[in-house]
Design an enzyme around this catalytic site. Structure first.
Site, mmCIF file in Angstrom:
data_model
loop_
_atom_site.group_PDB
_atom_site.id
_atom_site.type_symbol
_atom_site.label_atom_id
_atom_site.label_comp_id
_atom_site.label_asym_id
_atom_site.label_seq_id
_atom_site.Cartn_x
_atom_site.Cartn_y
_atom_site.Cartn_z
ATOM 1 C CG ASP A 1 25.755 76.466 36.396
ATOM 2 O OD1 ASP A 1 26.954 76.148 36.452
ATOM 3 O OD2 ASP A 1 25.284 77.192 35.502
ATOM 4 N N PRO B 1 18.185 69.778 39.239
ATOM 5 C CG PRO B 1 17.743 68.460 37.373
ATOM 6 C CD PRO B 1 17.869 69.889 37.805
ATOM 7 C CD GLU C 1 23.311 62.884 32.803
ATOM 8 O OE1 GLU C 1 22.259 63.482 33.082
ATOM 9 O OE2 GLU C 1 24.451 63.409 32.860
ATOM 10 C CG ASP D 1 31.351 66.518 34.126
ATOM 11 O OD1 ASP D 1 31.109 67.737 34.117
ATOM 12 O OD2 ASP D 1 31.606 65.862 33.104
ATOM 13 N N GLY E 1 22.312 60.709 41.076
ATOM 14 C CA GLY E 1 23.664 60.586 41.603
ATOM 15 C C GLY E 1 23.737 60.612 43.114
#
Length: 270
Positions: free
Chosen positions: A157, A161, A106, A154, A138
Site C-alpha cells: 500500500d 517504503p 525488492e 507489485d 525500486g
C-alpha cells in the site's frame, strides 16, 4: 486455539482471520514482517499489519498482474517487477516462453528470505536461471533501467517504503525504462475503499503514457475483495496473444472481460 489476526484495512473496515500459529515474526530494517498459519487461507505473509499474500488466493493476484500485460505485448523478453518479494509474479512471468530475463527489484531482503522458507509454492521460480533478484530501492533502480518490455509494480500500500511508487514522477521513469512497445501495470487498490488512490494512479499513468486502462480482479483477502490494476502502454493495445500455459484464474475470456468495468468504476476514472 482462539487467536485472531485483524488487519485494519481502513479507519472503518477490518478483516479478521483465525490463526493457528505464528511461523515467523521480525522487525526488518524496513517494516514489520510476519508469516502466519491461518485456518481459512493457509500460510499468509503480512507486512506492517497488512496482508500481502496467502497460499489459498495468491494465484488470482499473481496471474492477473502478469499475464494481462504480457499477452498484450507482441514479444516480451525482458521483464521487471518492482516489489513482489514473495516471488509469485516471477513464477507467472516465467511461464511465458519468450521471456529471457525476469528481474525482481525488492528493497527488503527479508521478504524474499521468508517467502523462500515458508511460501515455496509462491517463490519457487526465484531460483530459475532467468530470474535476477536485486535488493535495492525500486525508485532509484527505475531511473537507470532501460529497454524493458514489460514492467510491473507489485507494491505494498502507498505508505512507508512504497509511498514513492504512487507518484507521477515514478510512472514517467517507468515510461523511460521501457522499450518502444513497452507496457506497465501497477496494482492500484480497491475501488470501494480507496477510490482516491485509483484516481491518483490513473492520473499519473495517463500523464506518462498515451494509453491508460484500468482492469479488475476478485481477491478475497484484499480490502473489499475487488481489486484494481492500472495499465499503461506506449502504443495502442492490440488483440492479446494466445497462451498455452496452465492457470487457475486467468482465461482468454477474462483477458478481455477484466477491462469491462462496472459503471461506478467507469465514473470513478472519468
Amino acid at each position: 486455539m482462539n487467536t485472531w489476526f485483524t488487519e485494519l484495512q481502513t479507519r472503518n473496515v477490518s478483516l479478521g482471520l483465525r490463526i493457528e500459529d505464528v511461523l515467523w515474526h521480525e522487525k526488518t530494517p524496513y517494516q514489520e514482517l510476519a508469516v502466519l498459519q491461518t485456518e481459512a487461507y493457509g500460510r499468509m505473509l503480512v507486512l506492517d499489519g497488512a496482508i500481502q499474500t496467502t497460499i489459498v488466493d495468491e494465484f488470482v493476484y499473481h496471474e492477473m498482474i502478469t499475464h494481462v500485460p504480457l499477452l498484450l505485448h507482441p514479444n516480451p523478453k525482458k521483464v521487471a517487477v518492482v516489489g513482489g518479494g514473495d516471488g509469485g509474479a516471477i513464477r507467472e512471468i516465467l511461464k511465458h516462453p519468450s521471456v529471457e530475463e525476469a528481474h525482481l527489484i525488492e528493497i527488503d531482503e527479508k521478504v524474499v528470505e521468508a517467502s523462500k522458507r515458508f511460501l515455496p509454492e509462491i517463490s519457487e521460480a526465484l531460483d530459475d536461471e532467468r530470474a535476477h533478484v536485486h535488493f535495492t530501492d525500486g525508485i532509484a533502480w527505475m531511473k537507470q533501467a532501460r529497454d524493458y518490455d514489460v514492467i510491473m509494480v507489485d507494491s505494498t500500500d502507498p505508505v512507508g517504503p512504497a509511498e514513492g511508487l504512487f507518484v507521477p514522477e515514478f510512472y514517467q521513469s517507468i515510461y523511460d525504462a521501457l522499450g518502444p512497445d513497452g507496457i506497465m501495470v501497477a496494482q492500484s487498490e480497491s475501488p470501494f475503499l480507496e477510490p482516491d488512490i485509483i484516481q491518483r494512479v490513473m492520473a499519473g499513468v495517463s500523464k506518462a503514457f498515451p494509453v491508460a486502462r484500468l482492469y479488475l480482479a476478485s481477491i478475497p483477502t484484499y480490502p473489499s475483495g475487488l481489486w484494481s490494476f492500472t495499465l499503461g502502454s506506449k502504443k495502442p493495445l492490440q488483440a492479446p496473444r494466445q497462451a498455452s500455459f496452465k492457470t487457475r484464474y486467468w482465461t482468454p475470456e477474462i483477458q478481455t472481460s477484466c477491462f469491462q468495468l462496472p459503471r461506478f468504476v467507469e465514473d470513478l476514472i472519468r
